[in-house]
Design an enzyme around this catalytic site. Sequence first.
Site, PDB file in Angstrom:
ATOM      1  N   LYS A 205      -6.977   1.069  -3.421  1.00  0.00           N
ATOM      2  CA  LYS A 205      -6.373   0.512  -2.113  1.00  0.00           C
ATOM      3  C   LYS A 205      -6.635   1.469  -1.028  1.00  0.00           C
ATOM      4  O   LYS A 205      -6.966   1.372   0.191  1.00  0.00           O
ATOM      5  CB  LYS A 205      -5.257  -0.301  -2.374  1.00  0.00           C
ATOM      6  CG  LYS A 205      -4.580  -0.728  -0.850  1.00  0.00           C
ATOM      7  CD  LYS A 205      -5.365  -1.884  -0.358  1.00  0.00           C
ATOM      8  CE  LYS A 205      -5.089  -2.278   0.907  1.00  0.00           C
ATOM      9  NZ  LYS A 205      -3.783  -2.931   1.002  1.00  0.00           N
TER      10      LYS A 205
ATOM     11  N   LYS B 228       0.295   4.471   9.327  1.00  0.00           N
ATOM     12  CA  LYS B 228       0.658   4.767   7.796  1.00  0.00           C
ATOM     13  C   LYS B 228      -0.209   4.723   6.600  1.00  0.00           C
ATOM     14  O   LYS B 228      -0.519   5.590   5.907  1.00  0.00           O
ATOM     15  CB  LYS B 228       1.657   3.624   7.664  1.00  0.00           C
ATOM     16  CG  LYS B 228       2.319   3.578   5.894  1.00  0.00           C
ATOM     17  CD  LYS B 228       2.819   2.215   5.708  1.00  0.00           C
ATOM     18  CE  LYS B 228       1.998   1.103   5.496  1.00  0.00           C
ATOM     19  NZ  LYS B 228       1.551   0.990   3.915  1.00  0.00           N
TER      20      LYS B 228
ATOM     21  N   THR C 186       1.004  -1.092  -0.062  1.00  0.00           N
ATOM     22  CA  THR C 186      -0.151  -0.016  -0.107  1.00  0.00           C
ATOM     23  C   THR C 186       0.662   1.388  -0.038  1.00  0.00           C
ATOM     24  O   THR C 186       1.755   1.556   0.908  1.00  0.00           O
ATOM     25  CB  THR C 186      -0.744  -0.017   1.045  1.00  0.00           C
ATOM     26  OG1 THR C 186      -1.823  -1.220   1.318  1.00  0.00           O
ATOM     27  CG2 THR C 186      -1.781   1.078   1.308  1.00  0.00           C
TER      28      THR C 186
END
Length: 305
Positions: free
Chosen positions: A180, A248, A104
Site C-alpha cells: 500500500k 501523511k 495506511t
Amino acid sequence: MSANDLPAVGLIGLGAMGAGMAASLRRAGYAPHVYDLRTEVAQAFAQGGGVACATPAELAAACDVVISVVVNAQQTRSVLFGEHGTGGVADAMRPGSVFVMCSTVDPNVSIGFEAELAARGLLYIDAPISGGAAKAASGEMTMMTAARPEAYAKAGAVLDAMAAKVYRLGDSAGAGSKVKIINQLLAGVHIAAAAEAMALGLREGVDAAALYEVITHSAGNSWMFENRMAHVLAGDYTPLSAVDIFVKDLGLVLDTARASKFPLPLASTAHQMFMQASSAGFAREDDSAVIKIFPGIDLPSGSTP
C-alpha cells in the site's frame, strides 16, 4: 449461504471508504454492526439494515470480524486499545475473532498490532485499501492483505464481499502495508505531476479543457491525471482525499525508505509539494488542490471536461 450462517461483522468508521464498504457487506447479505463518532451517520446507515452501536466495544462484543476503517495508526490504536489503554475493541472481542486493519500505516506498526492481538488470542489481517469512495460503494475496490491462514479462513469471505480484488501477499502482517505504501508513492507522485502539467498548460495559455481532452487520450495520461484534473476543471476541491492524506502517506513512504537508506527523489519532491499546499491553507481540500501552489496561473472555476 443464509444470513444465519454468515459471521457477525462490524465496521468502525463510516467515512468515504467505510460507508461504501458497509453498504457492500449489506448487499452481500450481512447485517453489519456499525460505529462512527458521528452517531447520526451510524443510525442513518442502520435504518437500511444493520445495527448502530454506541461504542466500538459494544460492536466488538457482538462480532466475529471487526473491520477498522479509520484515518491513521493513532486512530487505529485508539480503536484497538482505547484512549487510555482500556475500553477498546481488543478488550471486548471474543478469542479467535478477527480484526481487519484497513488504514495506511507504517508496516512495522501493523506487524506490532498483529503481535499484540495474538497475545490476546485474537487474529489480525493487515488489509489496506485502495480505489476511492465510488469503488468502495460498488464493491470494486482493492484490498492489499497479509495474514495468518486461520485469519483468512474466518474472514476471507468478508473481504471478498467488500472488494473485487483481495490480494493475499503474505502469511503474516506487514506485506499488505508495504505494498500500500508503494501504491501511495505512485499515487502521490502522479497527482503532483498531473498538477504540475496542468499548471504549466494554464501558464502557457492552453485551453484547460482541451488540454485535459488531449492528455486523457494520449500516452502521457494517468488515472490520477484523468481523475484529479477533472476536479480542477470543475473548480471543485471538495475533499474526496485531502491534501493532508498525502502529507501523511508520503511521509510514511519516506520513513520506510529512510530506515534502509533508500533514495526516493520523486517521492521527496511530491511530499514537499503537498506540505507546501497544506501550510498554504489547503490541508483539508481535495488533494488536487496541490495545483494551488503554482504562482501566476488562473485556475478554472466551474467548467467540466
